[in-house]
Write a protein that holds these residues in place. Sequence first.
Motif, mmCIF file in Angstrom:
data_model
loop_
_atom_site.group_PDB
_atom_site.id
_atom_site.type_symbol
_atom_site.label_atom_id
_atom_site.label_comp_id
_atom_site.label_asym_id
_atom_site.label_seq_id
_atom_site.Cartn_x
_atom_site.Cartn_y
_atom_site.Cartn_z
ATOM 1 N N THR A 73 42.620 39.788 30.633
ATOM 2 C CA THR A 73 42.068 39.171 31.846
ATOM 3 C C THR A 73 41.192 37.985 31.451
ATOM 4 O O THR A 73 40.452 38.059 30.470
ATOM 5 N N PRO A 74 41.238 36.884 32.205
ATOM 6 C CA PRO A 74 40.560 35.666 31.768
ATOM 7 C C PRO A 74 39.049 35.641 31.943
ATOM 8 O O PRO A 74 38.354 34.950 31.200
ATOM 9 N N VAL A 75 38.503 36.365 32.924
ATOM 10 C CA VAL A 75 37.054 36.310 33.173
ATOM 11 C C VAL A 75 36.324 37.361 32.349
ATOM 12 O O VAL A 75 35.365 37.060 31.639
ATOM 13 N N GLY A 76 36.740 38.606 32.451
ATOM 14 C CA GLY A 76 36.205 39.636 31.570
ATOM 15 C C GLY A 76 35.101 40.507 32.120
ATOM 16 O O GLY A 76 34.806 41.556 31.559
ATOM 17 N N VAL A 77 34.426 40.099 33.183
ATOM 18 C CA VAL A 77 33.465 40.955 33.878
ATOM 19 C C VAL A 77 33.872 41.042 35.346
ATOM 20 O O VAL A 77 34.551 40.161 35.867
ATOM 21 N N GLU A 78 33.441 42.109 36.009
ATOM 22 C CA GLU A 78 33.850 42.355 37.381
ATOM 23 C C GLU A 78 33.320 41.274 38.335
ATOM 24 O O GLU A 78 32.522 40.427 37.958
#
Length: 340
Positions: free
Chosen positions: A175-180
């Motif tokens: 996943t590109p962002v990594g945090v919710e």
Amino acid sequence: MTIVINMRKGPAERGLGVAARLIRNGKLVAFPTETVYGLGANALDGAAARRIFEAKGRPADNPLIAHIVEIEWLEELAREIPETAWKLAEKFWPGPLTIVLPARETVPRVTTGGLDTVAVRMPAHPIALGLIRMSGVPVAAPSANISGKPSPTDAEHVIDDFYGRIECIIDGGPTPVGVESTVIDLTGEKPLLLRPGGLPLEEIEKVVGKVEIHPAVRGEVVDVAKAPGMKYRHYAPSAKVIVVEGTEEAVGKKINELIEEFRRNGLKVGVMAMGEHEADAFFYLGKTSEEAARNLFRALRELDRTGVDVIIAQGVEEKGLGLAVMNRLRKAAGFKIVRA
């Protein structure tokens, strides 16, 4: 048996069709979003949503986020929608922003964690959007991890936690962002940040003005969780986590001191930081808060897998995605911080 569908090269209509049928039939499907992997079920099917809680071992009062594919779907889930909500949706959807609003009676209270509010977002990932569109229903999806463990940012993490326990896992790569997602409560007089996440608070304030920050963001204990991640211990590996905060030079020195202290006591030490350290296991977080966010949960999982007893994590500046990174690190450490 768990079906694993490989979509690392992009959405595949056949695979999405299989997964969408499972969603419509009340089954569980793990899928990638731009933030982390989600564990999805029909948000309007109380029995299906209940299976999410059972699979994760998630407390029943920890609400789920309903994922939609069209802004107009918001009106099917929420009532008394203020103009602020439409402004935020128009600006940031699809994207890592969740909005909390009064829930319609059609939304099962198992989905909302027993609350009369509902959390809604539109993910910015082609696989997630394709799955929701083909399912034809809002998809409730918390992070696809066993409750309390680090969130999953790759299908391998989901397979570790859920293979053989759910019906389907869609592998869309990292996943590109990594945090919710960032969670904003719009049920009060002023916008309230319930959880920092993949959309920086500074960007939200450019649209709606000053946003209040809920005390739970920095560790205050709450009785009622209006959003995921507020009430219970989250993001924690098996190893003990210690967060070191302070100036860069002082933090580096303190980390080295802690490594030596723990080693003298016979403990294996892992370090996750923005600079090199000699430890039993090391994970480089990156140079920026964006890189740290992308690498955060993988670092916790991979260091844990090495069998270290303690993980020492370098704190980052609380600007941009740094606020979300520090929120997750402090929760992983049970808000036990070492000041350098």
